[in-house]
Motif scaffolding. Sequence first.
Motif, mmCIF file in Angstrom:
data_model
loop_
_atom_site.group_PDB
_atom_site.id
_atom_site.type_symbol
_atom_site.label_atom_id
_atom_site.label_comp_id
_atom_site.label_asym_id
_atom_site.label_seq_id
_atom_site.Cartn_x
_atom_site.Cartn_y
_atom_site.Cartn_z
ATOM 1 N N UNK A 309 -14.907 -152.757 -31.233
ATOM 2 C CA UNK A 309 -14.507 -152.116 -32.446
ATOM 3 C C UNK A 309 -13.659 -150.967 -32.012
ATOM 4 N N UNK A 310 -12.894 -150.393 -33.145
ATOM 5 C CA UNK A 310 -12.341 -149.231 -33.076
ATOM 6 C C UNK A 310 -13.191 -147.928 -32.727
ATOM 7 N N UNK A 311 -14.475 -147.820 -33.208
ATOM 8 C CA UNK A 311 -15.444 -146.738 -33.262
ATOM 9 C C UNK A 311 -15.836 -146.952 -31.824
ATOM 10 N N UNK A 312 -15.912 -147.852 -30.983
ATOM 11 C CA UNK A 312 -16.328 -148.054 -29.684
ATOM 12 C C UNK A 312 -15.041 -147.408 -28.686
ATOM 13 N N UNK A 313 -13.739 -147.950 -29.150
ATOM 14 C CA UNK A 313 -12.695 -147.554 -28.377
ATOM 15 C C UNK A 313 -12.574 -145.992 -28.464
ATOM 16 N N UNK A 314 -12.846 -145.499 -29.552
ATOM 17 C CA UNK A 314 -12.756 -144.060 -29.725
ATOM 18 C C UNK A 314 -13.511 -143.211 -28.770
ATOM 19 N N UNK A 315 -14.493 -143.743 -28.009
ATOM 20 C CA UNK A 315 -15.367 -143.125 -26.781
ATOM 21 C C UNK A 315 -14.579 -143.113 -25.611
ATOM 22 N N UNK A 316 -13.241 -143.823 -25.459
ATOM 23 C CA UNK A 316 -12.718 -144.082 -24.257
ATOM 24 C C UNK A 316 -11.593 -143.389 -24.056
ATOM 25 N N UNK A 317 -11.223 -142.534 -23.008
ATOM 26 C CA UNK A 317 -10.228 -141.700 -22.901
ATOM 27 C C UNK A 317 -8.858 -142.318 -22.712
ATOM 28 N N UNK A 318 -7.741 -141.991 -23.039
ATOM 29 C CA UNK A 318 -6.538 -142.735 -23.065
ATOM 30 C C UNK A 318 -6.260 -143.967 -23.760
#
Length: 780
Positions: A309-318
């Motif tokens: 999900x977008x929320x999960x992806x926001x925890x990843x750098x770059x």
Amino acid sequence: MASSTKQRGGQPSKKAPPAPLSQSDELGQLLKDTDSRPTSEWDYKAALTVITGLAFLTRFWGIGHPDEVVFDEVHFGKFASYYLQRTYFFDVHPPFGKLLFALMGWFVGYDGHFLFDNIGDSYIANNVPYVAFRALPALLGALTVSTVFLIMWESGYTLPAAIVAAGLVLFDNAHIGQTRLILLDATLVFAMSISVLSYVRFYKLRYQPFSRKWWKWLLLTGVALSCVISTKYVGVFTFLTIGSAVAIDLWGLLDIHRPNGALTLPEFGKHFMARVFGLILVPFFFYLFWFQVHFSILTRSGPGDDFMSPEFQETLSDNVMTSQSVTIDYYDSIVIRHKETKTYLHSHPDRYPLRYEDGRVSSQGQQVTGYPFNDTNNHWQIIPTNPVSEVDRTSRPVKSGDIIKLRHVGTDTFLLSHDVASPYYPTNQEFTTVSPADADGERHNDTLFELKIENAKQDQEFKSMSGHFKLIHHPTKVAMWTHTKPLPEWAFKQAEINGNKNVQQSSNIWYVDEIPTLPADSDRVSKEPKKIKHVPFLMKYFELQRAIFFHNNALTSSHPYASQPVQWPFLLRGVSFWTQNDTRQQIYFLGNPIGWWLASSLLAVFAGIIGADQLSQRRGIDSLEELWGPGTRSRLYNSTGFFFLCWAAHYLPFYLMGRQLFLHHYLPAHLASALVSGALLEFIFNVDPIELIEPQQGGNAVEDKKGNGSARETHQRHLMAKQRMAGQSLLALWGAVGVVMAIVIGGWWFFLPLTYGKPGLNAEQVIARKWLGYDLHFAK
């Protein structure tokens, strides 16, 4: 009970029942029994040493060949590289086995630069420490053979029976082939065997409950179970095996008429809660721990982003999605893309045919399709339900829950859905477009769509890339959806777009890929770098679990080397792992046919013996006890039966699965069938009856170390094979074992070139190995 069946070896001598013992006498007898145990079982130890040496030899010999990527090494080698690069990826298996490969790479100083993209890519040219990676499963595969021997030894079977069980795994081409490559099955099978061994050790201590050793082996069983299910989800079958045995054991403890004395309910509760703690809670927390390690390592954006999900992806750098997301305003032209199939929402002037091939009638409206390439016919302008003139327009962001219209820019028509069946799905609605006059007139309601952003907060703004959404037709409440089956030539083989009545389906999700009308110098484009967000571990865990199970169940497409469970015990087909045309070398994943057919035959024999025994008991005949001596039935049902249960639990559930299946899924069940084979050969060739050593009767309850009298069970030491079969002749069993192992080793040697990938075989030699029509290469 009268019976016409004669006992083999003559009638046993009748002994007077032992006199009741006092508590001190019983304790003295226990110490005497303990002292009388054999001080050394040198023959078992010598056999274990030889078998372990052969296991390492067969697994490690020529492990550097081939020096190319083989079969599924493209996946699990790649995942190890991603761990070392800390790059997020997605896989349908839990992380434990893949983390072990990453650990091995870290040990040898590998930096993860090679991504194992294609079968046949050279390890040497790319400077990859592939032998170190392959050494891990080879080590675990070799130790699995030793563990099988230990299971038989700890279960009290004779040396020849233990040799047969271990030998069927030692000289099995499938176990060898799967443990010489960068694959997960060696970890899975080893952890499964350790689980069985640990439970056997725990069960042997059942008359010493809550002692230190009892707790040690209970917890070790739980840890081993966690390793199984943390490697692959089929590890749940090992839980089923151990869980069934534990349930039977608890049922016996609950019996108020137990021969060793009834337990009080509080005592039974202690037994129950101890097993819940050791076999459920401990494995679960270790299972969660490996996911925490997984998330802690993978902190950089990577190929697995799209599954989350977008929320999960926001925890990843770059992360590209978060860095390039832009707020979408009304009257922006946008490009809409399907999350799963990556097709674009598209339309063109061509119309649906009047009639489809099945005779159903269409609206003959303008086609709305899914197109794999980005072009101007993918541009849609987002319009509010109450349009305003260009002069009065101001920047107003679109928000979740808004009712909108979508205008197709290329044809100046509006997206519409109505109660007309779609081309492929009679239950789903057709999507088409209508003119502005119709959209503002009588078809106005049919052009209204609700924009529902996934997991949106109240008044959340709609953004490109990060705003995953469902487009819900407002009047009929169907969701815009597409799939992979292409439409016929009249739609140029493009994808079908239709209205799905199952609004909750996860494949209804779309996102905005770009905003073509957004000026490069817009204030919406220029923004400060976003900070990495934090999402609680359990939220990330549950999201990943949902994605794993969804994609695991979606693995239903055909594969040229897929097989069905009914084929596995008979070894009807294998899997081609690797070929090299110049040398005519190939690796073909196949078991030892002799060993597999023998093990499968003995499984059938065991089932037949149990069935015959049940029938004979119904007629009042106790054949087992009379022919093989007292205690035979208990051992056959409880010990060999446990191995048979292990086989059934690791095999039969595959009949319920609809996903792709391969021969390697049978390896845990094959190991269990090897245990059954060793045990059953001992039973068949045990010529003389075995006398049962009776438990002491009449003694008082023996107090535990704390003196609280909770250890009510009569203490019995577990009899090893030398004690159980003292004075018995094993010549027939040794003879049978010699014949069996000679044939098994012959089968292993004959198929060895297909397992090790060398030497290359000519056409005649290949044909000679196509016993059941195996689809081998270079047969011409």
